[in-house]
Design a protein around this motif. Structure first.
Motif, PDB file in Angstrom:
ATOM      1  N   THR A  92      65.443  42.502  23.303  1.00  0.00           N
ATOM      2  CA  THR A  92      66.906  42.422  23.347  1.00  0.00           C
ATOM      3  C   THR A  92      67.442  41.427  24.379  1.00  0.00           C
ATOM      4  O   THR A  92      68.631  41.118  24.353  1.00  0.00           O
ATOM      5  N   ASP A  93      66.594  40.940  25.280  1.00  0.00           N
ATOM      6  CA  ASP A  93      67.038  40.009  26.326  1.00  0.00           C
ATOM      7  C   ASP A  93      66.179  38.743  26.257  1.00  0.00           C
ATOM      8  O   ASP A  93      64.965  38.811  26.429  1.00  0.00           O
ATOM      9  N   MET A  94      66.800  37.599  26.033  1.00  0.00           N
ATOM     10  CA  MET A  94      66.049  36.367  25.826  1.00  0.00           C
ATOM     11  C   MET A  94      65.302  35.934  27.083  1.00  0.00           C
ATOM     12  O   MET A  94      64.194  35.391  27.001  1.00  0.00           O
ATOM     13  N   GLY A  95      65.860  36.185  28.262  1.00  0.00           N
ATOM     14  CA  GLY A  95      65.169  35.825  29.488  1.00  0.00           C
ATOM     15  C   GLY A  95      63.900  36.632  29.685  1.00  0.00           C
ATOM     16  O   GLY A  95      62.848  36.089  30.052  1.00  0.00           O
ATOM     17  N   ILE A  96      63.977  37.934  29.437  1.00  0.00           N
ATOM     18  CA  ILE A  96      62.795  38.788  29.550  1.00  0.00           C
ATOM     19  C   ILE A  96      61.794  38.437  28.456  1.00  0.00           C
ATOM     20  O   ILE A  96      60.569  38.451  28.681  1.00  0.00           O
ATOM     21  N   PHE A  97      62.296  38.117  27.288  1.00  0.00           N
ATOM     22  CA  PHE A  97      61.425  37.688  26.190  1.00  0.00           C
ATOM     23  C   PHE A  97      60.639  36.439  26.577  1.00  0.00           C
ATOM     24  O   PHE A  97      59.425  36.350  26.338  1.00  0.00           O
ATOM     25  N   ALA A  98      61.302  35.468  27.197  1.00  0.00           N
ATOM     26  CA  ALA A  98      60.617  34.241  27.630  1.00  0.00           C
ATOM     27  C   ALA A  98      59.553  34.559  28.678  1.00  0.00           C
ATOM     28  O   ALA A  98      58.445  33.995  28.648  1.00  0.00           O
ATOM     29  N   LEU A  99      59.858  35.470  29.604  1.00  0.00           N
ATOM     30  CA  LEU A  99      58.882  35.873  30.607  1.00  0.00           C
ATOM     31  C   LEU A  99      57.679  36.543  29.956  1.00  0.00           C
ATOM     32  O   LEU A  99      56.529  36.282  30.346  1.00  0.00           O
ATOM     33  N   GLU A 100      57.929  37.389  28.982  1.00  0.00           N
ATOM     34  CA  GLU A 100      56.842  38.050  28.259  1.00  0.00           C
ATOM     35  C   GLU A 100      55.924  37.026  27.591  1.00  0.00           C
ATOM     36  O   GLU A 100      54.694  37.074  27.736  1.00  0.00           O
ATOM     37  N   GLN A 101      56.519  36.094  26.863  1.00  0.00           N
ATOM     38  CA  GLN A 101      55.729  35.114  26.133  1.00  0.00           C
ATOM     39  C   GLN A 101      54.929  34.215  27.080  1.00  0.00           C
ATOM     40  O   GLN A 101      53.763  33.903  26.825  1.00  0.00           O
ATOM     41  N   LEU A 102      55.537  33.809  28.190  1.00  0.00           N
ATOM     42  CA  LEU A 102      54.840  32.956  29.160  1.00  0.00           C
ATOM     43  C   LEU A 102      53.673  33.709  29.797  1.00  0.00           C
ATOM     44  O   LEU A 102      52.594  33.131  29.993  1.00  0.00           O
ATOM     45  N   SER A 103      53.866  34.982  30.098  1.00  0.00           N
ATOM     46  CA  SER A 103      52.771  35.757  30.699  1.00  0.00           C
ATOM     47  C   SER A 103      51.632  35.940  29.706  1.00  0.00           C
ATOM     48  O   SER A 103      50.460  35.913  30.092  1.00  0.00           O
ATOM     49  N   PHE A 104      51.952  36.119  28.423  1.00  0.00           N
ATOM     50  CA  PHE A 104      50.907  36.183  27.406  1.00  0.00           C
ATOM     51  C   PHE A 104      50.079  34.893  27.408  1.00  0.00           C
ATOM     52  O   PHE A 104      48.844  34.932  27.363  1.00  0.00           O
ATOM     53  N   LEU A 105      50.775  33.752  27.442  1.00  0.00           N
ATOM     54  CA  LEU A 105      50.086  32.468  27.371  1.00  0.00           C
ATOM     55  C   LEU A 105      49.224  32.237  28.619  1.00  0.00           C
ATOM     56  O   LEU A 105      48.061  31.821  28.496  1.00  0.00           O
ATOM     57  N   LEU A 106      49.755  32.490  29.801  1.00  0.00           N
ATOM     58  CA  LEU A 106      49.011  32.230  31.032  1.00  0.00           C
ATOM     59  C   LEU A 106      47.784  33.136  31.145  1.00  0.00           C
ATOM     60  O   LEU A 106      46.678  32.665  31.443  1.00  0.00           O
ATOM     61  N   ALA A 107      47.969  34.432  30.900  1.00  0.00           N
ATOM     62  CA  ALA A 107      46.845  35.365  31.007  1.00  0.00           C
ATOM     63  C   ALA A 107      45.784  35.060  29.965  1.00  0.00           C
ATOM     64  O   ALA A 107      44.582  35.042  30.260  1.00  0.00           O
ATOM     65  N   GLY A 108      46.214  34.804  28.733  1.00  0.00           N
ATOM     66  CA  GLY A 108      45.253  34.506  27.676  1.00  0.00           C
ATOM     67  C   GLY A 108      44.487  33.224  27.934  1.00  0.00           C
ATOM     68  O   GLY A 108      43.269  33.167  27.741  1.00  0.00           O
ATOM     69  N   THR A 109      45.190  32.184  28.386  1.00  0.00           N
ATOM     70  CA  THR A 109      44.528  30.906  28.642  1.00  0.00           C
ATOM     71  C   THR A 109      43.482  31.035  29.735  1.00  0.00           C
ATOM     72  O   THR A 109      42.393  30.457  29.637  1.00  0.00           O
ATOM     73  N   LEU A 110      43.777  31.793  30.780  1.00  0.00           N
ATOM     74  CA  LEU A 110      42.824  31.933  31.881  1.00  0.00           C
ATOM     75  C   LEU A 110      41.551  32.647  31.417  1.00  0.00           C
ATOM     76  O   LEU A 110      40.438  32.253  31.787  1.00  0.00           O
ATOM     77  N   VAL A 111      41.706  33.678  30.596  1.00  0.00           N
ATOM     78  CA  VAL A 111      40.528  34.384  30.087  1.00  0.00           C
ATOM     79  C   VAL A 111      39.685  33.465  29.203  1.00  0.00           C
ATOM     80  O   VAL A 111      38.459  33.395  29.349  1.00  0.00           O
ATOM     81  N   TRP A 112      40.331  32.748  28.294  1.00  0.00           N
ATOM     82  CA  TRP A 112      39.594  31.835  27.418  1.00  0.00           C
ATOM     83  C   TRP A 112      38.980  30.692  28.218  1.00  0.00           C
ATOM     84  O   TRP A 112      37.856  30.250  27.918  1.00  0.00           O
ATOM     85  N   LEU A 113      39.695  30.181  29.224  1.00  0.00           N
ATOM     86  CA  LEU A 113      39.192  29.056  30.006  1.00  0.00           C
ATOM     87  C   LEU A 113      37.920  29.442  30.754  1.00  0.00           C
ATOM     88  O   LEU A 113      36.990  28.628  30.871  1.00  0.00           O
ATOM     89  N   ALA A 114      37.858  30.672  31.251  1.00  0.00           N
ATOM     90  CA  ALA A 114      36.655  31.120  31.952  1.00  0.00           C
ATOM     91  C   ALA A 114      35.447  31.107  31.026  1.00  0.00           C
ATOM     92  O   ALA A 114      34.346  30.711  31.423  1.00  0.00           O
ATOM     93  N   ALA A 115      35.648  31.524  29.779  1.00  0.00           N
ATOM     94  CA  ALA A 115      34.531  31.572  28.835  1.00  0.00           C
ATOM     95  C   ALA A 115      34.163  30.195  28.309  1.00  0.00           C
ATOM     96  O   ALA A 115      32.998  29.935  27.986  1.00  0.00           O
ATOM     97  N   PHE A 116      35.153  29.286  28.218  1.00  0.00           N
ATOM     98  CA  PHE A 116      34.903  27.944  27.696  1.00  0.00           C
ATOM     99  C   PHE A 116      34.565  26.949  28.799  1.00  0.00           C
ATOM    100  O   PHE A 116      34.472  25.760  28.545  1.00  0.00           O
ATOM    101  N   GLY A 117      34.406  27.411  30.030  1.00  0.00           N
ATOM    102  CA  GLY A 117      34.156  26.512  31.147  1.00  0.00           C
ATOM    103  C   GLY A 117      32.903  25.698  30.957  1.00  0.00           C
ATOM    104  O   GLY A 117      32.082  25.975  30.076  1.00  0.00           O
ATOM    105  N   PRO A 118      32.707  24.679  31.780  1.00  0.00           N
ATOM    106  CA  PRO A 118      31.560  23.790  31.616  1.00  0.00           C
ATOM    107  C   PRO A 118      30.241  24.517  31.838  1.00  0.00           C
ATOM    108  O   PRO A 118      30.162  25.463  32.619  1.00  0.00           O
ATOM    109  N   SER A 119      29.233  24.094  31.120  1.00  0.00           N
ATOM    110  CA  SER A 119      27.899  24.646  31.342  1.00  0.00           C
ATOM    111  C   SER A 119      27.281  23.950  32.541  1.00  0.00           C
ATOM    112  O   SER A 119      27.881  23.103  33.163  1.00  0.00           O
TER     113      SER A 119
END
Length: 210
Positions: A92-119
């Protein structure tokens, strides 16, 4: 050409955040879940692959402890935003919605980046921790999806206050969102974890002998 995942990630985010899903998500839990899965199961892994290629030194800074912490952070982000209060606020609030979406992206990227890191020597432990993070995320997303699917009642006030998809009841809309998380989220993280695990097991980097 090696950086095409960055462009692909940007395209996915543009479709998710600038397309018709944004308006639709305000009135449909299932549409909101499609946006969530688009961010964490498509855009985040593509962004992680692109960053590991463009900035290999970035992935090298991720230690096993950071990789495990990232998985717990994503757990907190996913379950926290799907608690009734925060979820209704994001609907119902666009500002909170933007915060939610950004946190999804940052947390998800960090988890994937750890697994895809260089050998390489000294980095396999961190990548293994990243794989554990992906597999743990697969498990808790599957569990959350199942809870949403099997709940006998709607869990969110917005299910009644917002207008759900016209062809679905509020409960049916919530159940559809649960199915999307269970299948897409659980499967994407499980597949990613298994692929990264296979790459670690097949890594040709020589190990030091004592």
């Amino acid at each position: 050409m090696r950086l095409w995942p960055l462009a692909a990630s940007g395209l996915v985010l543009a479709l998710v955040w600038l397309g018709p899903l944004v308006e639709r998500a305000g009135g449909s839990f299932a549409a909101h879940m499609v946006m969530h899965m688009g961010v964490v199961a498509l855009a985040a892994p593509l962004l992680a692959i692109g960053l590991s290629r463009a900035l290999p030194s970035l992935a090298e800074t991720i230690s096993p402890a950071v990789a495990i912490a990232a998985s717990f952070a994503e757990f907190a982000v996913v379950w926290g935003w799907h608690a009734p209060g925060p979820h209704d606020a994001a609907r119902t609030d666009m500002g909170i919605f933007a915060l939610e979406q950004l946190s999804f992206l940052l947390a998800g990227t960090l988890v994937w980046l750890a697994a895809f890191g260089p050998s390489g020597e000294g980095r396999l432990k961190a990548r293994a921790a990243g794989v554990v993070g992906l597999l743990l995320t697969s498990m808790h997303m599957t569990l959350l999806g199942a809870l949403l699917l099997l709940s006998p009642r709607t869990l969110y006030a917005c299910a009644d206050l917002c207008s759900p998809a016209a062809t679905m009841t509020p409960l049916g809309d919530q159940q559809a969102g649960g199915v999307i998380m269970l299948i897409v989220g659980g499967a994407a993280y499980l597949a990613g974890g298994l692929v990264c695990l296979a790459s670690i097991l097949n890594d040709p980097t020589p190990r030091r002998t004592p």
